[in-house]
Design an enzyme around this catalytic site. Structure first.
Site, PDB file in Angstrom:
ATOM      1  N   ASP A 130      76.935  22.530  48.297  1.00 45.89           N
ATOM      2  CA  ASP A 130      76.686  21.696  49.476  1.00 45.89           C
ATOM      3  C   ASP A 130      75.282  21.126  49.517  1.00 45.89           C
ATOM      4  OD1 ASP A 130      75.075  23.808  50.203  1.00 45.89           O
ATOM      5  OD2 ASP A 130      76.333  24.484  51.854  1.00 45.89           O
ATOM      6  N   ASP A 151      72.662  25.918  48.101  1.00 44.35           N
ATOM      7  CA  ASP A 151      72.946  25.948  46.664  1.00 44.35           C
ATOM      8  C   ASP A 151      71.905  25.220  45.824  1.00 44.35           C
ATOM      9  OD1 ASP A 151      75.444  27.291  47.059  1.00 44.35           O
ATOM     10  OD2 ASP A 151      76.273  25.400  47.748  1.00 44.35           O
ATOM     11  N   CYS A 155      41.794 -12.242  63.395  1.00 45.37           N
ATOM     12  CA  CYS A 155      43.261 -12.086  63.367  1.00 45.37           C
ATOM     13  C   CYS A 155      43.777 -12.278  61.946  1.00 45.37           C
ATOM     14  CB  CYS A 155      43.927 -13.095  64.292  1.00 45.37           C
ATOM     15  SG  CYS A 155      43.593 -12.840  66.046  1.00 45.37           S
ATOM     16  N   CYS A 210      42.125 -16.296  65.803  1.00 49.39           N
ATOM     17  CA  CYS A 210      40.764 -16.390  65.285  1.00 49.39           C
ATOM     18  C   CYS A 210      40.704 -15.829  63.868  1.00 49.39           C
ATOM     19  CB  CYS A 210      39.781 -15.630  66.183  1.00 49.39           C
ATOM     20  SG  CYS A 210      40.135 -13.854  66.278  1.00 49.39           S
ATOM     21  N   CYS A 268      62.462  -6.573  22.860  1.00 47.84           N
ATOM     22  CA  CYS A 268      61.613  -6.939  23.996  1.00 47.84           C
ATOM     23  C   CYS A 268      61.468  -5.760  24.954  1.00 47.84           C
ATOM     24  CB  CYS A 268      62.217  -8.117  24.752  1.00 47.84           C
ATOM     25  SG  CYS A 268      62.416  -9.611  23.765  1.00 47.84           S
ATOM     26  N   CYS A 306      66.034  -9.362  24.151  1.00 47.53           N
ATOM     27  CA  CYS A 306      66.715  -8.443  23.238  1.00 47.53           C
ATOM     28  C   CYS A 306      66.155  -7.043  23.420  1.00 47.53           C
ATOM     29  CB  CYS A 306      66.542  -8.892  21.787  1.00 47.53           C
ATOM     30  SG  CYS A 306      64.839  -8.850  21.202  1.00 47.53           S
ATOM     31  N   ASP A 325      80.618  26.429  44.543  1.00 45.35           N
ATOM     32  CA  ASP A 325      80.371  27.266  45.712  1.00 45.35           C
ATOM     33  C   ASP A 325      81.685  27.315  46.491  1.00 45.35           C
ATOM     34  OD1 ASP A 325      78.949  28.602  47.834  1.00 45.35           O
ATOM     35  OD2 ASP A 325      79.008  26.696  48.914  1.00 45.35           O
TER      36      ASP A 325
END
Length: 823
Positions: free
Chosen positions: A707, A711, A93, A90, A26, A23, A508
């Site tokens: 654009d 701008d 690794c 190993c 929560c 809800c 623009d």
């Protein structure tokens, strides 16, 4: 070995799933728990998506977020992904594999096993698995994710949740039906009741109801108690707490009446097992329907994710090899067959291609591409086979950026949500108080204990705040998803509400109201140079510029076969023009104010410049060694549909403005042709900011459409900034909304979606608030003294479930929103 990820990068935003949200209360408690973690700059939790978005400082630890949520009772959703890993030989690794995994953002734990050749990672988001596989590959350990479900499908979890709820509901229904038939059937049909009692006896019937109802509560209804009672113990009751208290009260009272009837007055010896069982069953039905509806709210994201192919055809030594998507890297050459979707972003290496980009731009017709053109992953090959070179994969692709943008917008919290948050913070405790007061008042006025209990339980059940918590986020989620399908990308979900309030839409000019592809219209010379030489000098200064006017001059020079000289020391003068050196001479190209600033007389060509500007052309002066040489004019015609779009804005009662760096006469001509109300001309890019401020002061909130590059100041200053995207550049940081399509109608689509989504939210909020306000007094028994009407707990449970389902269903109507609107 476990590796705990530690610090995140500055201002890192992460998202993850949150469990046990039921809800709006929560949501508030989960947000407060996250906000209290050191290093958290902001936290938002969304009830509709069950996700949190958190901004972290450099010293914040993800593990602290996990701990805080677990203590608050809302555990973090963690995904575990396994990898088959090669080259592990190993112990060192193992350490390197674990370190490579743990270094990736969002990894909570990593471990590797040399014996099985596998590694395992706990992630905030399983869709990051391909990125982890690439990290292991880069570390020298080729890896492949081993998943039992598709982690990239955002609808998989909702579908799984809906299936689980359906099983719980069906089990509860099977157990509840005999209880309901025996008890309610006996009330409705007295002969049936007498037959049952005579055949089985009252106590055995009650005992059967007790057993079946107990199975309902500890089986399919167990979640209400495992979540609601701990929340109540923490002093933070939620919706589950209301259901738990209400059903336990009915079950407990009935159990006493069955096993210890002497404790109760004779008139109060009755059972309400059917009420407890039916309440759980109906709420599970509501939750199941809600989960199904929530799955549909994420349909837009699912469709976007579905545009990502799972495999690609890579050229290796000239041969086609089909490989998984996570084995595609930058620089690879891919071959696309007809009808296939592009697996990554890239550039075209074949001579030509025909690409359906409707998923990005909304343009219905395929776009023709030539060698070197940018290609976007997820778009469709609508022509013959072609080859492309990969430039971006995984999270770096345009499609991934769009998905993240939509997800972020869907998780946004609108300003209107603040009222809901304040109400729901105290809602559940207040409801519990009203329920207790209801029981006390009925007992004080001499009503029986059973009547008081029915009223109290009905109040607890009817007043579920689920609908209030879902009212806003579901509409935002569906609305922004639908917008993405129409090429309107809300970078900030709050823009949905703000855009509805704007009174002025400012544009623009170049590339926004006009095509952005100007062409050379005329050259007027003074005699110092001929036309070709003047054009060659202008093209030389513009050689390295990407500005549309620069391309127009270069294209015109190339079309005439002009040999463009070399220009040295070229410098761009923002808002004015260019200067440089050609063959040892100082050359200036730009607006009248540039030459005036340099002390160059332009009177010889002033009348020609004014005549060109009156026709909507943009004039540029060329001067060599301080002497005026030529007037070079370019024309950029208005976009198709621009005038109609402005007329439609006027019909909606909006003012339209234009802010441009063009000459006053040019701006006047464009404004006249398009029907623009206000315009400001000859402004520098930084001055556009003050122009937006002036429009706001005079007319009200302003939306600015540009654009997204020159701008940026105006886009940031406007109440809502809308950036025209190029189809490939969608992450325009200064804008609130990105219009993937360059069509003017995209502005109308953004306004329509804002208005329709906000109207939908208001409908949801009215229903949620009015519903509870009207029915809580009825549940408390307000109508009983006068009309004898008492709302039973079972009807309260059904009404409560209906409230949430109504809100979700209403929000789902936005899937069909568009320019024509919805009812």
């Amino acid at each position: 070995m476990n590796v705990q990820s530690s610090q995140m990068t500055p201002a890192t935003e992460i998202g993850f799933g949150v469990e046990k949200l039921s809800c709006a209360g929560c949501v508030g408690r989960a947000e407060r728990a996250l906000a209290e973690v050191p290093g958290v700059q902001s936290a938002r939790v969304n009830l509709a998506t069950h996700r949190a978005e958190v901004a972290l400082a450099p010293d914040a630890h993800v593990s602290d977020l996990q701990t805080a949520l677990r203590r608050a009772g809302y555990p973090m959703r963690v995904e575990t992904v396994e990898f088959d890993v090669d080259n592990m030989t190993c112990g060192s690794c193992i350490a390197r594999v674990e370190q490579a995994l743990a270094a990736q953002p969002g990894v909570l734990r990593a471990s590797a096993n040399l014996t099985t050749g596998r590694a395992e990672a706990d992630l905030l988001d399983a869709s990051a698995a391909p990125a982890l596989a690439r990290a292991l590959n880069a570390a020298g350990y080729p890896a492949r994710a081993v998943t039992h479900a598709d982690p990239a499908d955002p609808g998989a979890r909702q579908a799984q949740e809906a299936r689980a709820l359906s099983r719980r509901f069906l089990l509860a229904l099977v157990l509840t039906l005999p209880v309901f038939i025996v008890e309610m059937g006996g009330h409705l049909v007295p002969p049936f009741h007498h037959w049952l009692v005579n055949s089985f006896g009252q106590t055995p019937l009650w005992l059967g109801q007790f057993l079946l109802t107990s199975l309902v509560l500890i089986g399919p209804g167990r979640g209400f108690y495992t979540s609601g009672l701990p929340a109540l113990a923490r002093g933070a009751p939620d919706m589950n707490s209301l259901v738990a208290i209400g059903t336990l009260a009915a079950w407990g009272y009935s159990t006493v009446a069955l096993f210890a009837p002497s404790v109760l007055p004779d008139r109060a010896q009755a059972v309400y097992f059917e009420a407890a069982a039916v309440i759980v069953t109906l709420i599970l039905l509501g939750r199941w329907l809600e989960a199904r509806a929530r799955g549909r709210t994420g349909a837009a994201i699912a469709r976007l994710v579905g545009l990502q192919p799972r495999h690609a055809r890579k050229l290796v030594d000239g041969a086609e090899v089909e490989v998984p998507l996570d084995e595609v890297s930058d620089g690879d050459i891919l071959r696309l067959r007809p009808g296939e979707r592009l697996a990554a972003d890239g550039v075209l290496t074949s001579p030509a291609a025909l690409i359906d980009e409707s998923m990005i731009t909304g343009e219905p017709l395929p776009a023709e591409k030539t060698t070197g053109a940018k290609l976007v992953g997820g778009t469709l090959n609508a022509g013959d086979a072609f080859d492309m070179r990969v430039t971006a994969t995984g999270a770096q692709t345009v499609l991934s950026q769009i998905i993240r943008m939509v997800e972020r917008a869907q998780g946004a919290k609108l300003p209107v949500q603040a009222l809901v948050d304040k109400v729901t913070m105290y809602f559940v405790p207040v409801v519990m108080g009203i329920a207790a007061l209801t029981v006390a008042l009925w007992l004080a006025f001499g009503a029986g204990l059973n009547l008081a209990l029915v009223a109290g339980v009905s109040v607890l059940i009817i007043a579920c705040p689920c609908a209030m918590g879902l009212a806003t986020p579901t509409s935002v989620m569906v609305g922004t998803g639908r917008a993405a399908e129409l090429g309107v990308l809300f970078r900030k979900g709050t823009a949905l509400q703000l855009l509805e309030r704007v009174r002025v839409v400012a544009f623009d000019k170049t590339g926004t109201l006009t095509e952005g592809r100007p062409s050379l219209s005329r050259i007027v010379i003074t005699g110092a140079l001929n036309e070709d030489a003047a054009l060659g000098h202008a093209a030389a200064l513009e050689r390295d510029s990407d500005h549309p006017i620069a391309r127009a001059l270069r294209d015109a020079a190339a079309a005439r076969g002009i040999a463009v000289p070399d220009a040295r020391g070229v410098k761009s003068l923002t808002g004015l023009g260019l200067r440089g050196q050609i063959d040892g001479a100082a050359v200036h190209l730009g607006a009248a104010r540039l030459l005036t600033q340099e002390g160059i007389d332009i009177s010889a060509l002033a009348s020609a410049a004014e005549a060109a500007a009156r026709k909507g052309e943009t004039p540029f002066y060329l001067a060599i060694d301080g002497q005026l040489a030529a007037l070079i004019c370019v024309a950029d015609r208005p976009r198709d549909g621009a005038a109609q779009m402005i007329a439609e804005l006027h019909k909606r009662g909006l003012q339209v403005a234009m802010i441009t760096g063009d000459a006053q006469a040019t701006a006047t001509a464009i404004a006249r042709d398009l029907g623009i109300d206000h315009f400001v001309a000859e402004v520098m890019p930084k001055s556009k900011l003050s122009a937006v401020q002036d429009l706001r002061a005079a007319h009200g909130p302003v939306a600015f459409v540009g654009d997204g590059i020159n701008d940026a100041p105006a886009l940031a200053e406007a109440d809502v900034g809308l950036a025209i995207g190029s189809g490939t550049d969608v992450a325009v940081e200064a804008a609130d909304i990105v219009l993937a399509s360059s069509r003017p109608q995209a502005v109308l689509a953004a306004l329509d979606l804002s208005q329709q989504t906000m109207r939908n939210i208001r409908q949801n909020l009215f229903w949620a608030f009015a519903y509870n306000t009207a029915l809580v007094p009825v549940a408390a028994g307000l109508l009983y003294p006068t009309f004898g009407i008492m709302l039973s707990p079972m009807l309260a449970a059904g009404a409560m479930a209906l409230s949430s389902v109504f809100v979700l269903s209403n929000a789902l109507r936005l899937r069909f929103a568009g320019s024509r609107g919805i009812a």
